[in-house]
Every structure is written in C-alpha cells, then in structure tokens.
Design a protein around this motif. Structure first.
Motif, PDB file in Angstrom:
ATOM      1  N   GLN A 149       9.551  -9.233  11.118  1.00  0.00           N
ATOM      2  CA  GLN A 149       9.083  -9.675  11.369  1.00  0.00           C
ATOM      3  C   GLN A 149       7.548  -8.318  11.112  1.00  0.00           C
ATOM      4  N   ALA A 150       7.637  -7.531  11.902  1.00  0.00           N
ATOM      5  CA  ALA A 150       6.478  -6.911  12.564  1.00  0.00           C
ATOM      6  C   ALA A 150       7.226  -5.639  11.333  1.00  0.00           C
ATOM      7  N   LYS A 151       7.998  -5.030  10.729  1.00  0.00           N
ATOM      8  CA  LYS A 151       8.125  -4.684  10.203  1.00  0.00           C
ATOM      9  C   LYS A 151       7.531  -4.961   8.523  1.00  0.00           C
ATOM     10  N   GLN A 152       7.855  -6.494   7.742  1.00  0.00           N
ATOM     11  CA  GLN A 152       7.587  -7.077   6.713  1.00  0.00           C
ATOM     12  C   GLN A 152       6.151  -6.749   6.476  1.00  0.00           C
ATOM     13  N   ARG A 153       5.251  -7.121   7.751  1.00  0.00           N
ATOM     14  CA  ARG A 153       3.541  -7.008   8.092  1.00  0.00           C
ATOM     15  C   ARG A 153       3.162  -5.648   7.265  1.00  0.00           C
ATOM     16  N   SER A 154       3.742  -4.600   8.444  1.00  0.00           N
ATOM     17  CA  SER A 154       2.982  -3.653   8.126  1.00  0.00           C
ATOM     18  C   SER A 154       3.765  -3.155   6.996  1.00  0.00           C
ATOM     19  N   LEU A 155       4.808  -2.982   6.302  1.00  0.00           N
ATOM     20  CA  LEU A 155       5.048  -2.794   4.681  1.00  0.00           C
ATOM     21  C   LEU A 155       3.893  -3.197   3.792  1.00  0.00           C
ATOM     22  N   ALA A 156       3.637  -4.561   4.256  1.00  0.00           N
ATOM     23  CA  ALA A 156       2.985  -5.562   3.427  1.00  0.00           C
ATOM     24  C   ALA A 156       1.220  -4.451   2.880  1.00  0.00           C
ATOM     25  N   GLN A 157       0.913  -4.378   4.426  1.00  0.00           N
ATOM     26  CA  GLN A 157      -0.096  -3.857   4.364  1.00  0.00           C
ATOM     27  C   GLN A 157       0.174  -2.488   4.014  1.00  0.00           C
ATOM     28  N   GLN A 158       0.545  -1.790   3.949  1.00  0.00           N
ATOM     29  CA  GLN A 158       0.722   0.171   3.460  1.00  0.00           C
ATOM     30  C   GLN A 158       0.986  -0.547   2.083  1.00  0.00           C
ATOM     31  N   ARG A 159       1.661  -1.299   1.553  1.00  0.00           N
ATOM     32  CA  ARG A 159       1.467  -1.436  -0.046  1.00  0.00           C
ATOM     33  C   ARG A 159       0.652  -1.411  -0.599  1.00  0.00           C
ATOM     34  N   ALA A 160      -0.269  -2.405   0.050  1.00  0.00           N
ATOM     35  CA  ALA A 160      -2.179  -2.755  -0.431  1.00  0.00           C
ATOM     36  C   ALA A 160      -2.515  -1.851  -0.149  1.00  0.00           C
ATOM     37  N   GLU A 161      -2.493  -1.123   0.671  1.00  0.00           N
ATOM     38  CA  GLU A 161      -3.420   0.168   1.219  1.00  0.00           C
ATOM     39  C   GLU A 161      -3.493   1.411  -0.090  1.00  0.00           C
ATOM     40  N   ALA A 162      -1.989   1.309  -0.492  1.00  0.00           N
ATOM     41  CA  ALA A 162      -1.023   2.241  -1.246  1.00  0.00           C
ATOM     42  C   ALA A 162      -2.345   1.900  -2.559  1.00  0.00           C
ATOM     43  N   SER A 163      -2.035   0.501  -3.012  1.00  0.00           N
ATOM     44  CA  SER A 163      -2.155   0.033  -4.484  1.00  0.00           C
ATOM     45  C   SER A 163      -4.079   0.364  -4.352  1.00  0.00           C
ATOM     46  N   SER A 164      -4.730  -0.394  -3.445  1.00  0.00           N
ATOM     47  CA  SER A 164      -6.050   0.121  -2.921  1.00  0.00           C
ATOM     48  C   SER A 164      -6.088   1.695  -3.913  1.00  0.00           C
ATOM     49  N   LYS A 165      -5.954   3.000  -3.373  1.00  0.00           N
ATOM     50  CA  LYS A 165      -6.320   3.993  -3.179  1.00  0.00           C
ATOM     51  C   LYS A 165      -5.804   3.934  -4.885  1.00  0.00           C
ATOM     52  N   LEU A 166      -4.672   3.664  -5.074  1.00  0.00           N
ATOM     53  CA  LEU A 166      -4.571   3.958  -6.419  1.00  0.00           C
ATOM     54  C   LEU A 166      -5.546   4.344  -7.400  1.00  0.00           C
ATOM     55  N   LYS A 167      -6.212   3.064  -7.427  1.00  0.00           N
ATOM     56  CA  LYS A 167      -6.875   2.459  -8.374  1.00  0.00           C
ATOM     57  C   LYS A 167      -8.315   2.961  -8.029  1.00  0.00           C
ATOM     58  N   ASP A 168      -8.415   3.568  -6.652  1.00  0.00           N
ATOM     59  CA  ASP A 168      -9.693   4.390  -6.403  1.00  0.00           C
ATOM     60  C   ASP A 168      -9.209   6.148  -7.309  1.00  0.00           C
ATOM     61  N   LEU A 169      -7.907   6.678  -7.046  1.00  0.00           N
ATOM     62  CA  LEU A 169      -8.543   7.504  -8.035  1.00  0.00           C
ATOM     63  C   LEU A 169      -7.833   7.539  -8.825  1.00  0.00           C
ATOM     64  N   ALA A 170      -7.867   6.164  -9.808  1.00  0.00           N
ATOM     65  CA  ALA A 170      -7.964   6.380 -11.227  1.00  0.00           C
ATOM     66  C   ALA A 170      -9.033   6.554 -12.212  1.00  0.00           C
ATOM     67  N   ASP A 171     -10.745   5.841 -10.856  1.00  0.00           N
ATOM     68  CA  ASP A 171     -11.533   5.946 -11.264  1.00  0.00           C
ATOM     69  C   ASP A 171     -12.148   7.466 -10.518  1.00  0.00           C
ATOM     70  N   THR A 172     -11.300   8.094  -9.662  1.00  0.00           N
ATOM     71  CA  THR A 172     -12.262   9.243  -9.632  1.00  0.00           C
ATOM     72  C   THR A 172     -11.933  10.297 -10.879  1.00  0.00           C
ATOM     73  N   ARG A 173     -10.464   9.958 -11.111  1.00  0.00           N
ATOM     74  CA  ARG A 173     -10.022  11.371 -11.789  1.00  0.00           C
ATOM     75  C   ARG A 173     -11.088  10.743 -13.284  1.00  0.00           C
TER      76      ARG A 173
END
Length: 346
Positions: A149-173
């Motif tokens: 349960q804890a690992k699933q929650r952690s992975l979901a949070q990290q995937r969401a964070e990575a997705s947000s940073k990828l969008k920020d990276l596209a805007d920065t480029r």
C-alpha cells in the motif's frame, strides 16, 4: 453651312480617371517636397545604437542563461524521479510476488481464506479499509500488505511529480527558444548597423573601444599591498580570470575559451573550487553586499545596471575585469564606464 453641333462632353468615367490621377500627382508632389532626405547615420550615432543593442542583448543573455540553468536542473530532477520510480516498481513487484507466494502456500495446505485473494489486488486499500476483515489475517500478512500500500502511494506521488516537471521542462524549453531568438535578433540588428559603416569608420570604432580598455589594462600584482584580495578563494578566482584575458565574449558561454559576463565570473570561482550561481542576478545574492566602492577588494563580484544584468570581478583602482559584450574580449575596464550598483563578497 457651318455645323452647329455641340462639342462632345467627356464621359464621366474619363473625368473621374483624370481627376484621380491629378489628385495622386498632387499628393506625390507634396510628399516628395515634405519628405526629409534619407540620411546615413554617422559613426557616433551608430556606436550609440550598437551600444544600446549590445546592452539589450546582454539583458536577454542573462535571462537565457537562467532558462538554460533551470532546464538542466529540471532534467536532473526528472532523471532522478524516473530512476526512483523504476526502482520502486521493482520493489513493488517483489512485494506482490511475496504475497503471491504466501497465498500459494496457504492454498497448498488447504488453509487459504477467501480474503487472501485480495493480496494480489492492484488496490489493496479496499481490503485494508475493511477493518472487520483484519482479524482474518496474520500480523505478517498485514505488514506485507501495508508495505504494498505504501509503495503504491509513493510511486503514484513520484509519477505525478515527474509528470509536472516534464510539463515545466517543456515550458522552459519554449522560453529558452524565445529568449535565444531575442538575443540573436539584437545582435543581428547591431551587426546590420555596423555593416552600414565604412571600413575606416569601423576601424575607428574598434580603436576607440580598445583605447578605452587600454587605459585600465594594468595587471594586478596580488603579492603587493595594492593588490590585496578579499580572501584566498577570491585571489584564486581573480587569477583564473586574468589568465583568460583576450578570450572572446560569446553569449551563454562559461569557458574555458569564451565567456559571457556571468559565465566568466562563475567559471573563475569554479577554478577556486567555489560554486556560485550562473546568472548575474543570482550572483548578486550569492554573498555579502558591499555598497561603497572604497570597501571593495580584489576578486569581489561587482554588479552593474539597475536590473543587475552585468557582472565582473573587482580589479582594484576603480577597475573591473570582465567580459564586456559581443564583439569584445575579456579585459580590464574602468568601472566609471558603467552604472555600478554594489559589490558582492563571496
């Protein structure tokens, strides 16, 4: 007998055409009379405009440097997150395999409870939320399920964070491309103005620029009292900058053979094993500010212009060692040539 026919009147169309043509001729004549003759700007006017364009290009360059630095930082963070997600997924798979093995063992011994099937569910929260079923599980099984349960929650949070940073990276480029185009536009306009000069006028401008730099070109002897550095690291940074005098200014470059203004200062301090921010605006906040020029020491950062878009190293005697602008080289120059804001002691 003489004819008494009335003379033929011109058609309305012909009158209109002639009237329009006459009016146009009057307007063109008036414009020609009022228009000032096109004059080629003189050398001093060109220099003033080019200096302004170089200043604007440097402002844009510092913003471009900041965007590049942000892009690099985001890319590192994304890579780290993606690595963590990959490792976390492997750990989650192992935990699930452990639960599967436990269920298989119970099945073989005939002691499996129907609730054990939920161990393999992709959403074990549904099971754990049913407190009435908790007494059907052993303490070890509960602990295993909580880990999943804890690992699933952690992975979901990290995937969401990575997705947000990828969008920020596209805007920065996208921002990076825009700022690069702005710099190139300013430099192109400056070059176009310079190309309007004769070879003799260009040579005069270069000579004038070199003469201004020559007046401040005395090297600093760090072993003398007049060459006292702010610290050992400041002395090492200044010596590094002195070693590249004559290197060309190239926007976004930070050494070792070409530099922009903050590229030179960040590179110089890196040679002294000191990391400072990449842009002049960030370097303005990297240490202790010194507002009186009389308190400056060799190697202090010196910040110029109200928006802090230019930086160099204090060289003593009211001089700065810096990378000035496109078309110039790393050199000494009088600080009086630019609006000094404050110094920064690293």
């Amino acid at each position: 007998m003489a004819s008494h026919r009335r003379p033929k009147q011109p058609s309305r169309t012909r009158v209109t055409v002639f009237s329009t043509a006459a009016a146009a001729a009057v307007v063109l004549s008036a414009n020609a009379a009022n228009a000032a003759p096109s004059e080629k700007p003189n050398k001093d006017e060109v220099k003033s405009k080019v200096d302004k364009l170089y200043e604007e290009a440097e402002q844009a360059t510092e913003k471009l440097d900041g965007a590049k630095e942000k892009q690099q930082k985001l890319q590192k963070e994304i890579n780290s997150l993606q690595d963590n997600v990959a490792r976390g997924q492997d750990e989650l798979n192992q935990l699930r395999e452990g639960l599967g093995s436990m269920a298989s063992a119970q099945y073989r011994t005939g002691g499996i409870d129907p609730s054990v099937a939920l161990f393999l569910s992709s959403n074990p929260d549904d099971f754990l939320d049913k407190a009435s079923a908790m007494d059907q599980l052993s303490a070890h099984q509960v602990e295993m399920l909580k880990k999943v349960q804890a690992k699933q929650r952690s992975l979901a949070q990290q995937r969401a964070e990575a997705s947000s940073k990828l969008k920020d990276l596209a805007d920065t480029r996208a921002d990076l491309a825009k700022k690069k185009q702005e710099v190139q536009s300013k430099l192109g306009s400056a070059q176009k103005l310079l190309n309007s000069l004769t070879a003799q006028e260009k040579a005069a401008l270069v000579s004038q620029d070199q003469e201004r730099a020559t007046r401040a070109s005395k090297r600093v002897d760090l072993g003398t009292g007049t060459g006292k550095a702010a610290s050992g690291r400041a002395a090492a940074a200044f010596a590094a900058a002195e070693s590249v005098i004559g290197a060309p200014y190239v926007y976004t470059h930070a050494g070792p053979s070409s530099f922009d203004c903050s590229g030179l200062t960040s590179w110089a301090y890196a040679q002294a094993d000191v990391t400072i921010p990449r842009t002049s605006q960030a370097q303005a906040n990297a240490g202790t500010r010194i507002y009186s020029q009389s308190d400056l020491k060799i190697g202090d950062l010196v910040i110029f212009y109200g928006d802090q878009h230019h930086v160099g190293l204090y060289a003593g005697d009211g001089r700065v060692l810096h990378a000035p602008h496109s078309g110039a080289f790393v050199r000494f120059e009088s600080m009086a040539n630019m609006p000094f804001q404050f110094g920064v002691r690293i």
